[in-house]
Design a protein around this motif. Structure first.
Motif, PDB file in Angstrom:
ATOM      1  N   UNK A  58       0.795  -1.233   0.000  1.00  0.00           N
ATOM      2  CA  UNK A  58       0.000   0.000   0.000  1.00  0.00           C
ATOM      3  C   UNK A  58       0.827   1.283   0.000  1.00  0.00           C
ATOM      4  N   UNK A  59       1.793   1.446   0.934  1.00  0.00           N
ATOM      5  CA  UNK A  59       2.533   2.717   0.901  1.00  0.00           C
ATOM      6  C   UNK A  59       3.219   2.978  -0.433  1.00  0.00           C
ATOM      7  N   UNK A  60       3.689   1.901  -1.074  1.00  0.00           N
ATOM      8  CA  UNK A  60       4.367   2.099  -2.355  1.00  0.00           C
ATOM      9  C   UNK A  60       3.396   2.595  -3.416  1.00  0.00           C
ATOM     10  N   UNK A  61       2.197   2.000  -3.423  1.00  0.00           N
ATOM     11  CA  UNK A  61       1.189   2.436  -4.388  1.00  0.00           C
ATOM     12  C   UNK A  61       0.791   3.874  -4.112  1.00  0.00           C
ATOM     13  N   UNK A  62       0.664   4.212  -2.825  1.00  0.00           N
ATOM     14  CA  UNK A  62       0.255   5.575  -2.468  1.00  0.00           C
ATOM     15  C   UNK A  62       1.332   6.602  -2.818  1.00  0.00           C
ATOM     16  N   UNK A  63       2.584   6.186  -2.689  1.00  0.00           N
ATOM     17  CA  UNK A  63       3.669   7.139  -2.945  1.00  0.00           C
ATOM     18  C   UNK A  63       4.025   7.204  -4.430  1.00  0.00           C
ATOM     19  N   UNK A  64       3.506   6.259  -5.205  1.00  0.00           N
ATOM     20  CA  UNK A  64       3.902   6.169  -6.621  1.00  0.00           C
ATOM     21  C   UNK A  64       3.587   7.434  -7.433  1.00  0.00           C
ATOM     22  N   UNK A  65       2.366   8.004  -7.319  1.00  0.00           N
ATOM     23  CA  UNK A  65       2.090   9.173  -8.165  1.00  0.00           C
ATOM     24  C   UNK A  65       3.064  10.322  -7.927  1.00  0.00           C
ATOM     25  N   UNK A  66       3.356  10.587  -6.646  1.00  0.00           N
ATOM     26  CA  UNK A  66       4.273  11.687  -6.354  1.00  0.00           C
ATOM     27  C   UNK A  66       5.674  11.399  -6.897  1.00  0.00           C
TER      28      UNK A  66
ATOM     29  N   UNK B  89      -2.206  11.178  -1.050  1.00  0.00           N
ATOM     30  CA  UNK B  89      -1.751   9.788  -1.161  1.00  0.00           C
ATOM     31  C   UNK B  89      -0.364   9.623  -0.555  1.00  0.00           C
ATOM     32  N   UNK B  90       0.544  10.554  -0.920  1.00  0.00           N
ATOM     33  CA  UNK B  90       1.900  10.458  -0.381  1.00  0.00           C
ATOM     34  C   UNK B  90       1.889  10.655   1.133  1.00  0.00           C
ATOM     35  N   UNK B  92      -0.463   9.851   3.194  1.00  0.00           N
ATOM     36  CA  UNK B  92      -0.906   8.581   3.779  1.00  0.00           C
ATOM     37  C   UNK B  92       0.223   7.563   3.776  1.00  0.00           C
ATOM     38  N   UNK B  93       0.959   7.515   2.658  1.00  0.00           N
ATOM     39  CA  UNK B  93       2.055   6.551   2.557  1.00  0.00           C
ATOM     40  C   UNK B  93       3.110   6.812   3.620  1.00  0.00           C
TER      41      UNK B  93
END
Lengths: 334, 269
Positions: A58-66, B89-90, B92-93
């Motif tokens: 999850x964190x990787x997917x969440x950080x991917x766009x940025x 999103x970031x 949250x990550x």
């Protein structure tokens, strides 16, 4: 220094300054992404392996766009600048090749040396005046105003011009500083001068003045933010120990505000380093800076030369930033 | 009334001078944009009229202001949406540890430190090397994101730092999935901060010049149009345009503050 009266103001978490730039993150409590190595849940029994996998991912997917935004629009372009700075070019196109001519051209040119020198002059002057204005202003807001409502109102007054167009703010100096501008009219009517002062507009003076006008806020916000976080008990303690107002400022407030000053300085220095609009508009085409030089070279399609200048500009800027970070540890602030 | 010390008055005077320095020039152009039709770029005023404010909308006199305004507005909304989505999103990550988080953190911060002309030049060169056409909604958008996302991200980190995770645990205990926990619990709680992030991203984009200047392609955004006008418009129409765009910025701030208060009040119940 007798202004220091707001000693026992409660430290509120949800402060309305949240709306502003000054919201650099508070001290890490839940997370500390900077210093801690990743820890994976390895001791769990493998029963929920599916959900554990999603949880890890999850964190990787969440950080991917940025990550993608910065890889595409920051890292990739800068890598390309570096590559292109070694390319050859002629009047109308650039060719992939390896040459150090572009750098040689810059290092042997007296004009570009003077341009870099001129840029440093702007950086130094703008930084100095921004700090000289921002520190007393932030101090006044943080320590002299007791009522929180007044404090917020005054801070907002400082931020509002920041929301309007930089170019509008620049041209708003023209009716003041021009040959027939208000300042000259005023001085002539007073009889102080006989002929209009020419140095007011289209000069280094105008450039520095406009940049200070544009960028002071970037200094005020972090300094104010640092000052607001100073524990008022420290100041009370210093006073109880017999410190004078000046000693409190020097021994307590200044050291604790240093990270804010550093962050503000980094902002101002990097903003001025790449600046070319103010230099063009307020300098009237007479003055030069590295940013302006790069812009001119792009205008005449000398991309590799512009790229070489950009690489040098980046290195110089990073050296300046590193120097600031050596003097002041800003990690406490992030 | 308590007696104030001398240093208080000195500092207050300094603050007042600073405010005058900030606002003085802006007010002179507001006043000058109300020049009579015969008036020029400097004082004295030759009459009083709304003539120049009207001139702004006359396409043939001052370049195409309305189209540029429309583009800037649309671009700002795209930047606002993308910045909020990406940074939430970031954010949250970053509440959990993951490999590469430090790198991403510094990458994001360094975007603020790189001189803006470099971003513009780099993206311009990248599009040229790849054989792509630069445009305000592609290369221009990317250039603006390198400026707005770091600010949004820093604010979101601050917001999530102060966020109490037990609300989410409670929601999960009640059987809510990840998505519904986010939608029903997290989102309403961070909504006021999102207004702040949005306002910041919007205004940073709406006024952004340097990063956009070399990569906006064929059509100008508003700041670029204004910059173009400074070289060829020599009438108070330029100041009128300044007055109008500033008034618009103030309207945006006011509505954002209203929305902020609305959400905060709703949150308190």
């Amino acid at each position: 220094m007798i202004c220091l009266r707001s000693i026992d103001r409660p430290k509120t978490d949800r402060h309305p300054y949240n709306l502003t730039l000054s919201t650099l993150p508070k001290t890490n409590t839940h997370i500390s992404p900077i210093h801690s190595p990743p820890i994976y849940p390895s001791t769990h029994p493998p029963i929920h392996s599916m959900s554990r996998l999603t949880k890890t991912l999850t964190p990787y997917l969440l950080a991917a766009p940025q990550t993608l935004v910065f890889l595409l629009f920051l890292v990739f372009p800068i890598v390309l600048i570096f590559i292109v700075s070694f390319w050859q070019f002629n009047g109308y196109s650039m060719t992939p090749a390896f040459t150090t001519d572009n750098y040689m051209a810059i290092f042997t040119s007296k004009v570009s040396f003077l341009t870099y020198l001129n840029t440093f002059k702007y950086v130094l002057l703008v930084w100095f005046f921004c700090l000289a204005i921002a520190f007393p202003v932030a101090y006044f807001l943080a320590f002299c105003i007791e009522s929180q409502a007044v404090q917020i109102a005054l801070f907002l007054i400082c931020t509002i011009p920041f929301w309007t167009s930089n170019i509008i703010r620049m041209i708003s100096w023209i009716p003041l500083l021009g040959k027939e501008g208000l300042v000259n009219q005023f001085l002539i009517n007073l009889g102080v001068i006989n002929a209009p002062l020419e140095f007011l507009l289209y000069s280094d003076f105008a450039i520095v003045l406009a940049m200070v006008h544009l960028f002071t806020f970037f200094m005020i916000a972090p300094i104010f933010n640092s000052m607001m976080r100073i524990d008022r008990n420290l100041i009370a303690a210093a006073r109880d120990m017999g410190a004078s107002g000046f000693e409190v400022l020097k021994e307590v407030i200044l050291p604790l505000t240093a990270p804010g000053i550093a962050i503000g300085s980094i902002f101002v220095v990097t903003l001025v380093m790449g600046e070319f609009v103010t230099v063009q508009l307020m300098g009237g085409g007479q003055s030069a800076s590295v940013g302006k030089l790069i812009q001119t070279q792009i205008g005449s399609l000398q991309y590799p030369l512009a790229a070489a200048n950009a690489v040098i500009l980046l290195i110089v800027t990073l050296i300046l930033v590193a120097a600031i970070l050596r003097v002041v540890d800003i990690r406490k602030e992030l | 009334m308590k007696r104030q010390s001398l240093s208080f008055y000195l500092l207050a005077a300094f603050f007042a001078l600073f405010v005058l320095f900030l606002y003085g020039p802006m007010f002179t152009i507001f006043i000058l944009s109300l020049q009579g039709p015969e008036g020029g770029l400097t004082f004295p005023m030759k009459g009083f009229s709304f003539y120049w404010l009207g001139q702004v909308f006359q396409e043939q006199r001052v370049g195409n202001f309305t189209d540029a305004f429309g583009r800037s507005l649309l671009l700002s909304f795209i930047v606002l949406t993308v910045s909020i989505a990406v940074s939430v999103m970031a954010g949250l990550a970053f509440r959990r540890r993951f490999a590469g988080s430090t790198t991403l953190f510094y990458l994001t911060i360094s975007s603020l430190v790189v001189p803006s002309v470099l971003v513009s030049l780099g993206i311009g060169i990248a599009f040229q090397v790849l054989g792509l056409q630069t445009d305000w909604f592609s290369s221009g958008l990317g250039a603006q994101l390198t400026w707005t996302v770091p600010f949004a991200f820093l604010i979101m980190i601050g917001v999530f730092n102060r966020f109490n995770p037990s609300y989410e645990e409670a929601a999960r205990d009640l059987g809510a999935g990840n998505l519904s926990t986010f939608r029903e619990v997290v989102l309403p709680l961070i909504a006021p901060s999102l207004i702040g992030v949005g306002l910041l991203a919007f205004t940073l984009s709406y006024d952004e010049f340097t990063r956009t200047s070399l990569v906006s392609g064929q059509y100008n955004t508003l700041p670029l149009e204004i910059f173009g006008m400074t070289t060829n418009v020599t009438s108070p129409a330029l100041y009128a345009l300044g007055t109008l765009t500033t008034a618009f910025s103030f309207a945006v701030i006011a509505s954002a503050l209203t929305a902020y208060q609305f959400f905060s009040r709703k949150q308190r119940g």
